[in-house]
Design an enzyme around this catalytic site. Structure first.
Site, PDB file in Angstrom:
ATOM      1  N   GLY A 456       0.490  -0.812   0.087  1.00 47.69           N
ATOM      2  CA  GLY A 456      -0.129   0.370  -0.298  1.00 47.69           C
ATOM      3  C   GLY A 456       1.100   1.120  -0.048  1.00 47.69           C
ATOM      4  O   GLY A 456       1.979   1.429   0.577  1.00 47.69           O
ATOM      5  N   GLY A 458       0.782   5.556   0.991  1.00 49.18           N
ATOM      6  CA  GLY A 458      -0.095   6.803   1.101  1.00 49.18           C
ATOM      7  C   GLY A 458       0.780   8.118   0.566  1.00 49.18           C
ATOM      8  O   GLY A 458       1.711   8.158   0.563  1.00 49.18           O
ATOM      9  N   ALA A 459       0.314   9.173   1.146  1.00 45.85           N
ATOM     10  CA  ALA A 459       1.104  10.412   1.022  1.00 45.85           C
ATOM     11  C   ALA A 459       2.671  10.296   1.828  1.00 45.85           C
ATOM     12  O   ALA A 459       3.252  11.731   1.956  1.00 45.85           O
ATOM     13  CB  ALA A 459      -0.419  11.292   1.801  1.00 45.85           C
ATOM     14  N   SER A 460       2.071  10.171   2.667  1.00 42.42           N
ATOM     15  CA  SER A 460       3.412   9.835   3.593  1.00 42.42           C
ATOM     16  C   SER A 460       4.197   8.558   4.265  1.00 42.42           C
ATOM     17  O   SER A 460       4.994   8.589   4.170  1.00 42.42           O
ATOM     18  CB  SER A 460       2.746  10.382   5.139  1.00 42.42           C
ATOM     19  OG  SER A 460       2.186   9.673   5.767  1.00 42.42           O
ATOM     20  N   VAL A 463       4.281   1.033   2.056  1.00 41.96           N
ATOM     21  CA  VAL A 463       4.055  -0.383   3.255  1.00 41.96           C
ATOM     22  C   VAL A 463       4.847  -1.255   2.042  1.00 41.96           C
ATOM     23  O   VAL A 463       3.494  -1.772   0.837  1.00 41.96           O
ATOM     24  CB  VAL A 463       3.093  -1.021   3.279  1.00 41.96           C
ATOM     25  CG1 VAL A 463       2.616  -1.797   4.330  1.00 41.96           C
ATOM     26  CG2 VAL A 463       2.297   1.148   4.209  1.00 41.96           C
ATOM     27  N   LYS A 479       7.177  -0.152   6.756  1.00 40.89           N
ATOM     28  CA  LYS A 479       6.773   0.669   6.326  1.00 40.89           C
ATOM     29  C   LYS A 479       7.547   1.982   6.032  1.00 40.89           C
ATOM     30  O   LYS A 479       7.983   2.311   7.340  1.00 40.89           O
ATOM     31  CB  LYS A 479       5.541   1.351   7.577  1.00 40.89           C
ATOM     32  CG  LYS A 479       5.103   2.786   7.362  1.00 40.89           C
ATOM     33  CD  LYS A 479       3.793   3.411   8.363  1.00 40.89           C
ATOM     34  CE  LYS A 479       2.762   2.775   8.533  1.00 40.89           C
ATOM     35  NZ  LYS A 479       1.567   3.166   7.407  1.00 40.89           N
ATOM     36  N   ASP A 573      -6.577   9.705  11.840  1.00 41.84           N
ATOM     37  CA  ASP A 573      -6.522   9.461  10.546  1.00 41.84           C
ATOM     38  C   ASP A 573      -7.741   7.533  10.706  1.00 41.84           C
ATOM     39  O   ASP A 573      -7.104   6.960   9.871  1.00 41.84           O
ATOM     40  CB  ASP A 573      -5.385   9.146   8.925  1.00 41.84           C
ATOM     41  CG  ASP A 573      -6.059   8.641   8.204  1.00 41.84           C
ATOM     42  OD1 ASP A 573      -7.337  10.260   7.567  1.00 41.84           O
ATOM     43  OD2 ASP A 573      -4.879   8.792   6.810  1.00 41.84           O
TER      44      ASP A 573
END
Length: 719
Positions: A456, A458-460, A463, A479, A573
């Protein structure tokens, strides 16, 4: 003689009835008189349990209160509101059993099957011990997907032990060892290999144990034909040594012990602790011993391992000072596998002895033919082989083999640090505060095969899937934080330590981290089933009862982060993508505690909002203080999605969105409660929103849910 032979038999236990430890017969029995539920004496204390009444040997097959005994003066009561409660002498109350809707309960009973139940006036069972097993199942009992057995700690300690038998949501039946208290699941040491095919584990009236298959047919687990249940009591227990066994006991002419009908699986795993070795007693049960120079950590619980009773060996440049006062001891026919840190070929025993003795990091040396291996301490596992029998002797690392051993074990009576010298390797892992492991970047690069398989993004962070080869092919999720606050190693360590100290069944466990040069990586336990998003908005749809339990688990996890951690953690979040589902379909919250590690521009949009569109609380838009109530708001949005299996659904349309969900429609009271809880959570004014602890109580039915005001700030997104 059997315990309490003069028991009064109760067919129905009506609302308000109670028993106490001070009663002459502090329990209720089944109509047949075979089974009892109540207080069972345990030395000077009492267990809340169910057990066999008519046999002389004490046989408990279910316990409440996580197997913890309670003091004299306690009371069990079926309260007027339908809850089965346990009240301690100090007045504190614990719920033993309750229905989703307690108002339906009119009586309790222990049935002739051994099942203790709460029932409605129509005799519909709404809670049962058979649905909440501990370490044993009985004839007529079924283990559904997601349910499990947990072993007791020792023969006489009924608290939760180190092994679990789990019928996973994917249909596989697994035996695991559990790393407590962190609750981490180790690699399974047995599996049924019924992936996407297993449906239920059934112990039928005839005494056969088998898995029903979705493809039709069964997968039998009983290795031989059991005797008749009319003539024999039967049970199947996950014993404290990690072996699942089926037992029989004659109803006539009892012989004083439960003979095994069969071992459903011969191999257990992980009984004895560090620095101890394992052997079988005359009943073929594990017995842990300490090597020369070591004593038990806890003489009352020999399974915890052993400690040195001598001054530790010190690493010196002068070899004479290292070996002064130490010697090698022989332990024939004993092994210490899987802990090799150096391996030497074509050497003799004398060379191996001398090399280990002058190496302050060497705890033991093993001779196998012409080869030698040096082992770290503390010792993690021993095997011992008798001349008459060849058998597995498990320690704290998994075993699934049986072999004839012809080994000489040389035990060095020292206890030294379990890390290698820095001059030997630059890739050593170290134990960090809160039991976190500090990994090198090279280790994680190797574990992820060059960060090859992405799970996966995300913005930051991104993973990746990884395998820790040093941990017996343990799967992990790595991560990689793309941009973190630079130049503040102390804050990174402090925050990762705070995350690592969390310990809750509904949180994803942080295993370790990497803080090397510009690399910042976090290593988590791997969740095979992915995120809740897949089960809500994809083709894999969870049933209504599973969704209820998922919602409860998330609420409990957030309540823990908000109120039970040493440092309060606001998630910021909460969304289905950050809720992972484990092998037992238990919700596990991920990505908590990361806010302080990330640069502000990586967790906020251009409007200064932190979180994900559709789940963001109104106060983010209004420059208001950010509190735990932002998580409550996000949870409310997600709870509506859990109810209707659709993204950001409008509350007004819920009756339409569950129109095809017969389970939800038939559970009107619970559906209404969940909707009202969600509406309270998404109130525009933060002070109107309940705490997550209160949310948990409302979802559990422990407190009444009043009618909420209209959530004027509710924003519908089609995303």
């Amino acid at each position: 003689l059997p315990l309490y032979t003069s028991a009064q038999i109760y067919n129905n236990i009506t609302l308000g009835l109670s028993i106490t430890t001070l009663d002459e017969n502090p329990y209720w029995t089944s109509p047949s008189g075979d089974f009892a539920f109540g207080f069972h004496p345990q030395q000077d204390l009492f267990l809340v349990a169910t057990w066999y009444v008519k046999i002389p040997i004490k046989t408990i097959f279910w316990t409440a209160n996580n197997g913890k005994p309670i003091e004299r003066g306690a009371k069990i009561q079926l309260t007027s509101n339908g809850v089965l409660s346990l009240t301690a002498p100090n007045g504190s109350e614990t719920r033993i059993g309750q229905a989703i809707d307690n108002s339906q309960v009119t009586y309790a009973a222990i049935l002739n099957t051994g099942n203790f139940v709460l029932s409605t006036k129509e005799s519909k069972i709404v809670w049962a011990t058979f649905d909440n097993p501990t370490d044993t199942i009985l004839p007529n009992q079924v283990l559904d997907l997601g349910n499990k057995l947990s072993s007791r700690l020792t023969k006489d300690d009924y608290t939760i032990g180190r092994f679990e038998l789990v019928l996973q949501g994917d249909g596989n039946l697994m035996l695991y060892s559990i790393a407590r208290p962190k609750e981490n699941t180790n690699t399974p040491y047995w599996r049924s290999d019924t992936l996407n095919n297993g449906s239920q584990l059934i112990f039928n009236q005839s005494g056969n144990i088998y898995l029903t298959l979705r493809s039709g047919g069964i997968h039998s687990l009983s290795s031989e034909r059991p005797p008749s249940t009319e003539d024999y009591y039967q049970r199947a227990t996950l014993d404290y040594d990690g072996v699942f066994r089926q037992y029989t006991y004659p109803k006539i002419s009892p012989n004083g012990r439960w003979p095994e009908s069969c071992k459903l699986w011969e191999y257990g795993s992980g009984v004895c602790g560090f620095n101890s070795y394992c052997r079988l007693d005359e009943d073929q049960r594990p017995e842990c011993g300490c090597p020369p120079g070591y004593t038990y950590l806890d003489p009352k619980n020999t399974f915890r391992g052993c400690k040195p009773n001598f001054v530790l060996q010190v690493c010196e440049t002068d070899e004479l000072r290292i070996v002064d006062g130490f010697e090698m001891r022989d332990l024939p026919s004993t092994d210490w596998p899987f802990a090799d840190y150096e391996w030497f070929k074509s050497v003799n025993e004398d060379w191996c002895r001398e090399t280990c003795l002058i190496d302050c990091f060497c705890a033991a040396a093993i001779i196998r033919g012409g080869n030698s291996s040096a082992e770290r301490s503390p010792s993690t596992i021993y095997k011992e082989n008798n001349e008459d029998d060849n058998w597995i002797l498990p320690g704290s690392i998994l075993l699934g083999i049986s072999a004839v051993l012809n080994l000489l074990f040389l035990f060095l009576v020292i206890y030294s640090a379990c890390y290698k010298k820095q001059t030997r390797t630059q890739t050593d892992t170290r134990t960090f505060e809160a039991n976190l492991r500090s990994f090198t970047y090279e280790e994680l690069n190797e574990a992820t095969d060059g960060f090859k398989e992405q799970l996966g993004k995300g913005a930051s962070s991104t993973v990746y899937k990884g395998v820790l080869k040093s941990d017996f092919e343990c799967l992990v999720a790595v991560k990689r934080l793309d941009k973190v606050v630079e130049g503040n190693d102390k804050e990174f360590k402090a925050e990762t330590s705070a995350i690592g100290k969390t310990n809750h069944k509904n949180l994803v466990q942080l295993v370790g981290f990497c803080n090397e040069e510009t690399h910042r990586l976090l290593v988590y336990e791997f969740m095979m089933n992915g995120s809740l998003e897949n089960f809500l908005f994809g083709s894999l749809r969870l049933c209504w009862n599973q969704r209820i339990q998922i919602a409860l688990g998330i609420a409990r996890g957030l309540a823990y982060l908000h109120e039970e951690c040493s440092s309060q953690i606001i998630h910021c979040d909460v969304k289905p993508q950050n809720i992972l589902i484990d092998n037992s379909h238990v919700a596990r919250i991920s990505d908590f505690g990361l806010a302080k590690l990330l640069k502000s521009d990586q967790t906020r949009t251009t409007t200064g909002i932190r979180g994900t569109r559709g789940y963001v609380a109104p106060e983010w838009f209004r420059n208001m203080p950010i509190t735990t109530k932002v998580d409550v708001y996000s949870f409310g949005i997600m709870l509506l999605e859990i109810i209707c299996c659709r993204k950001n659904c409008e509350p007004e349309a819920l009756h339409l969105l569950v129109v095809n969900d017969e389970e939800a429609k038939n559970d009107g009271k619970n559906l209404e409660r969940m909707v009202m809880v969600a509406l309270w959570c998404i109130q525009e004014e933060p002070s109107l929103r309940p705490s997550m602890k209160k949310v948990t109580q409302m979802l559990e039915g422990a407190v009444e849910v009043s009618m909420p005001p209209s959530p004027s700030s509710f924003i519908c997104s089609t995303g």
